[in-house]
Scaffold this active site. Structure first.
Site, mmCIF file in Angstrom:
data_model
loop_
_atom_site.group_PDB
_atom_site.id
_atom_site.type_symbol
_atom_site.label_atom_id
_atom_site.label_comp_id
_atom_site.label_asym_id
_atom_site.label_seq_id
_atom_site.Cartn_x
_atom_site.Cartn_y
_atom_site.Cartn_z
ATOM 1 N N GLY A 40 -71.641 71.025 51.239
ATOM 2 C CA GLY A 40 -71.343 70.799 52.653
ATOM 3 C C GLY A 40 -70.013 70.113 52.899
ATOM 4 N N GLY A 176 -57.839 57.891 67.406
ATOM 5 C CA GLY A 176 -59.165 57.365 67.097
ATOM 6 C C GLY A 176 -59.122 56.368 65.956
ATOM 7 N N HIS A 441 -71.018 35.021 36.698
ATOM 8 C CA HIS A 441 -69.678 34.490 36.965
ATOM 9 C C HIS A 441 -68.722 34.988 35.894
ATOM 10 C CE1 HIS A 441 -66.538 31.636 38.088
ATOM 11 N NE2 HIS A 441 -66.414 31.352 36.790
#
Length: 462
Positions: A40, A176, A441
């Site tokens: 698509g 836009g 971390h």
């Protein structure tokens, strides 16, 4: 005449995911697709190719602006636009061929051609009509435009044309300031184009948390995008390979023009249901041209369902995918559903922007008491090391229960970081639950934890 349990019209993210899930659940499945490749809009002329160009152009930006700071000294690379487009096309090919492989693996038939529904239980593709117990419409959407603008996909383009321009424009006007316009505007700004974004509203990214939107505009302006807000485009004229955009400023009704090599019309999308024969069938539609469905994605015509951009809700590939899986479960006699309050949205610029759930504006409008936990990426060690300190994490939680109601993040890799919060919201977690979870971390994700801590006694590194 071939007969199936389900025929899906459209092979975009909603359609192909739905097909695979239907096949996994034991349903004899076929998909109608008229393109030469599956996937698509998203895989062929949307999400995937745009991310390829965003990635390539970001590497150029890093080479031009940050390599020398790290001791990587040398001439910045030049742009071979033809090769960059070839890289983009290769990425498309890999993904679309991957879906074709998955269809074969799951024994899904590809009915090549454009589909129509002459009657319930029948799908016509070319001269052949197939029988099926169920039909799922997953035809997606198409770009919308404005009065006075004619798209030629050469000078005045939609996102499709913008992904395959023959050369990099010197001046690009984007009409836009939504996701598509800002992503593609960023690509061409990095590649050297002068980019002007014209937006009807007085702010960019409609519907986004206002604080994030304001910071996002400031960062993009620093990157070279020029914004003209509160401007109504009146029309676009083309002559001699150039375009002239005419717009009116709403604050004083003054008229202005700007010339451009290319104009990108990025004013949203509309459902694509042409040629299906829905009117003749009597399928109910909404006022906005969407297919009306119930909570199980069924239309008012028995045996016909619809999902994705063709129905109400945000036009997002992942929303369509989840609806595709949900309706497959329904057809298999299970209880398919999805939670619409926990659908993340992402803008893949640099920094990225992501969001899920309520904004401060929506919470204020409904009169709900809430608290805000914020943490800046400037306090995150990994972000500082990677020149990615712009932005922050913002978590909204219920003032009394501490339940997470929404989150809005602008910063590095936040399209991935948002999902930790999505999972928390799916489980009804509190900000404290997130704050008490050990995070590795040094990672960007520590900023999410710090924002959760800020909903309580306060962050550690701020």
């Amino acid at each position: 005449m071939s007969s199936y349990d389900v025929i899906i019209i459209g092979s975009g993210p909603g359609g192909y995911v739905c097909a695979i899930r239907c096949a996994q659940l034991g349903l004899k499945t076929a998909v109608v697709e008229g393109r030469e490749t599956l996937g698509g809009t998203c895989l062929n002329i949307g999400c995937i190719p745009s991310k390829a160009l965003l990635h390539a152009s970001h590497q150029l930006h890093e080479a031009e602006h940050n390599f020398a700071k790290m001791g990587l000294v040398g001439k910045a690379p030049s742009v071979d636009w033809k090769q960059m487009l070839a890289y983009k096309d290769d990425v498309i090919g890999q993904n679309t061929k991957g879906i074709e492989f998955l269809f074969k693996k799951n024994k899904i038939d590809w009915l090549k051609g454009w589909g129509a529904i002459p009657a319930p239980g029948k799908v016509q593709v070319g001269d052949t009509t197939y029988e099926t117990k169920n039909i799922i419409i997953a035809t997606g959407s198409t770009p919308s435009t404005l009065p006075g603008i004619t798209i030629d996909e050469k000078i005045v383009v939609t996102s499709e044309g913008a992904l395959s321009l023959p050369k990099i424009p010197k001046k690009l006007v984007v009409i836009g300031a939504g996701v598509i316009g800002l992503e593609l505007g960023s690509v061409y700004a990095r590649l050297g184009a002068e980019v002007q974004v014209i937006e009807f509203l007085d702010h960019i990214t409609p519907g986004m948390d206002a604080e994030v939107s304001k910071n996002f505009q400031r960062i993009l302006a620093k990157q070279g995008l020029d914004f003209t807000l509160g401007a109504a485009v009146q029309g676009v004229e083309t002559a001699k390979g150039k375009a002239t955009v005419t717009y009116k400023l709403r604050k004083d009704d003054s008229t202005h023009t700007v010339d451009a090599d290319t104009v990108l019309v990025a004013t949203g999308r509309k459902p694509y249901v042409d040629g299906l024969g829905l009117a003749a069938l009597g399928v109910s539609m909404t006022d906005r041209g969407q297919i009306a469905t119930d909570s199980h994605y069924a239309t008012n015509i028995k045996g016909i369902y619809a999902i994705g951009d063709a129905i109400t809700g945000p036009m997002l590939a992942h929303k369509a995918e989840d609806e595709g899986m949900a309706v497959a479960e329904v057809l298999a006699g299970r209880h398919g559903h999805m939670i619409y309050g926990v659908i993340p949205g992402v803008i893949y610029t640099h920094p990225e922007v992501s969001s899920v759930g309520a904004t401060e504006e929506t919470l204020k409008a409904e009169g709900r008491a809430y608290k805000v936990g914020k943490f800046s990426f400037m306090g995150n060690g990994r972000a500082k090391a990677n020149f990615a300190g712009d932005g922050f994490v913002k978590i909204l939680a219920d003032k009394e229960t501490d339940r997470i109601l929404g989150a809005h993040i602008i910063g590095p890799m936040v399209g991935d970081l948002i999902h930790e919060i999505c999972v928390a919201m799916e489980f009804g977690a509190s900000a404290q639950d997130l704050a008490m979870t050990c995070h590795a971390h040094p990672t960007y994700s520590e900023a999410v934890r710090e924002a959760a801590l800020a909903c309580g006694d306060g962050p550690i590194h701020s």
